[in-house]
Design an enzyme around this catalytic site. Structure first.
Site, PDB file in Angstrom:
ATOM      1  N   ILE A  78       0.859  -1.186   0.000  1.00 38.00           N
ATOM      2  CA  ILE A  78       0.000   0.000   0.000  1.00 38.00           C
ATOM      3  C   ILE A  78       0.894   1.235   0.000  1.00 38.00           C
ATOM      4  O   ILE A  78       1.834   1.329   0.792  1.00 38.00           O
ATOM      5  CB  ILE A  78      -0.940  -0.002   1.228  1.00 38.00           C
ATOM      6  CG1 ILE A  78      -1.856  -1.236   1.190  1.00 38.00           C
ATOM      7  CG2 ILE A  78      -1.764   1.293   1.270  1.00 38.00           C
ATOM      8  CD1 ILE A  78      -2.731  -1.404   2.423  1.00 38.00           C
ATOM      9  N   GLU A  81       4.092   7.294   2.382  1.00 37.83           N
ATOM     10  CA  GLU A  81       4.593   8.655   2.187  1.00 37.83           C
ATOM     11  C   GLU A  81       5.985   8.704   1.572  1.00 37.83           C
ATOM     12  O   GLU A  81       6.495   9.780   1.271  1.00 37.83           O
ATOM     13  CB  GLU A  81       4.606   9.383   3.527  1.00 37.83           C
ATOM     14  CG  GLU A  81       3.219   9.541   4.126  1.00 37.83           C
ATOM     15  CD  GLU A  81       3.253  10.171   5.501  1.00 37.83           C
ATOM     16  OE1 GLU A  81       4.342  10.505   5.995  1.00 37.83           O
ATOM     17  OE2 GLU A  81       2.166  10.333   6.081  1.00 37.83           O
ATOM     18  N   HIS A  84       9.505   3.989  -0.900  1.00 40.39           N
ATOM     19  CA  HIS A  84       9.663   2.566  -0.594  1.00 40.39           C
ATOM     20  C   HIS A  84       8.627   1.728  -1.364  1.00 40.39           C
ATOM     21  O   HIS A  84       8.939   0.645  -1.869  1.00 40.39           O
ATOM     22  CB  HIS A  84       9.525   2.335   0.914  1.00 40.39           C
ATOM     23  CG  HIS A  84       9.710   0.923   1.333  1.00 40.39           C
ATOM     24  ND1 HIS A  84      10.928   0.294   1.289  1.00 40.39           N
ATOM     25  CD2 HIS A  84       8.828   0.010   1.804  1.00 40.39           C
ATOM     26  CE1 HIS A  84      10.793  -0.948   1.714  1.00 40.39           C
ATOM     27  NE2 HIS A  84       9.531  -1.151   2.032  1.00 40.39           N
ATOM     28  N   ASN A 109       0.687 -14.294  -9.903  1.00 43.64           N
ATOM     29  CA  ASN A 109       1.082 -13.124  -9.120  1.00 43.64           C
ATOM     30  C   ASN A 109      -0.144 -12.493  -8.479  1.00 43.64           C
ATOM     31  O   ASN A 109      -0.950 -11.857  -9.158  1.00 43.64           O
ATOM     32  CB  ASN A 109       1.810 -12.114 -10.005  1.00 43.64           C
ATOM     33  CG  ASN A 109       2.314 -10.910  -9.233  1.00 43.64           C
ATOM     34  OD1 ASN A 109       1.998 -10.727  -8.058  1.00 43.64           O
ATOM     35  ND2 ASN A 109       3.099 -10.094  -9.892  1.00 43.64           N
TER      36      ASN A 109
END
Length: 154
Positions: A78, A81, A84, A109
């Site tokens: 998810i 901010e 990453h 997948n």
């Protein structure tokens, strides 16, 4: 069922409730066709390709374990901010693709990449988009395709 495919399910447990729902969908799809499976847990989506590679490489050293006919990757990333998110999404997808191509693997997948938890839940829920079931069915379809090219060993 003697010819039933044997599947490795790798689930990222970073979001436990989403992981549980994805596994529920995948297991339902596999059991519907009589497939057997083993479930392995990893911390996050980034680790899924490595777990599959461990399984593939273990066959070079230890033949006592039943070989997997296909692999189902389940997890969720998810957006947060930081960047990453982008790295995990790209690298987990690249890792699965590389494994499928390098080792001729049937991989479904089911790693969700979403903007928020609500989108993730809508995709994971078995009574909504059921992406766990979708990934398991994709794996099964790729196993069937391998059989057509005689790339399937039993």
């Amino acid at each position: 069922m003697a010819d039933a495919p044997h599947i490795m399910i790798v689930e990222a447990r970073f979001y436990d409730d989403l992981a549980d729902e994805l596994v529920k969908g995948a297991v339902g799809a596999l059991e519907a066709v009589g497939a057997t499976y083993e479930i392995f847990q990893v911390p996050g989506a980034y680790e899924i390709p490595a777990a599959i590679q461990f399984s593939v490489r273990s066959m070079d050293f230890y033949s006592g374990r039943r070989r997997f006919d296909g692999y189902v990757a389940l997890g969720c990333v998810i957006r947060g901010e930081t960047t990453h998110y982008d790295y995990v999404c790209q690298e987990s997808a690249r890792g699965l693709s590389d494994l499928a191509l390098r080792h001729t693997l049937a991989i479904g997948n089911g790693i969700l990449t979403t903007e928020n938890y609500e989108q993730a839940w809508a995709r994971a829920a078995v009574n909504q988009k059921n992406k766990g079931g979708f990934a398991a069915n994709a794996c099964l379809q790729m196993i069937e395709l391998k059989k057509q090219f005689r790339l399937y060993s039993r």
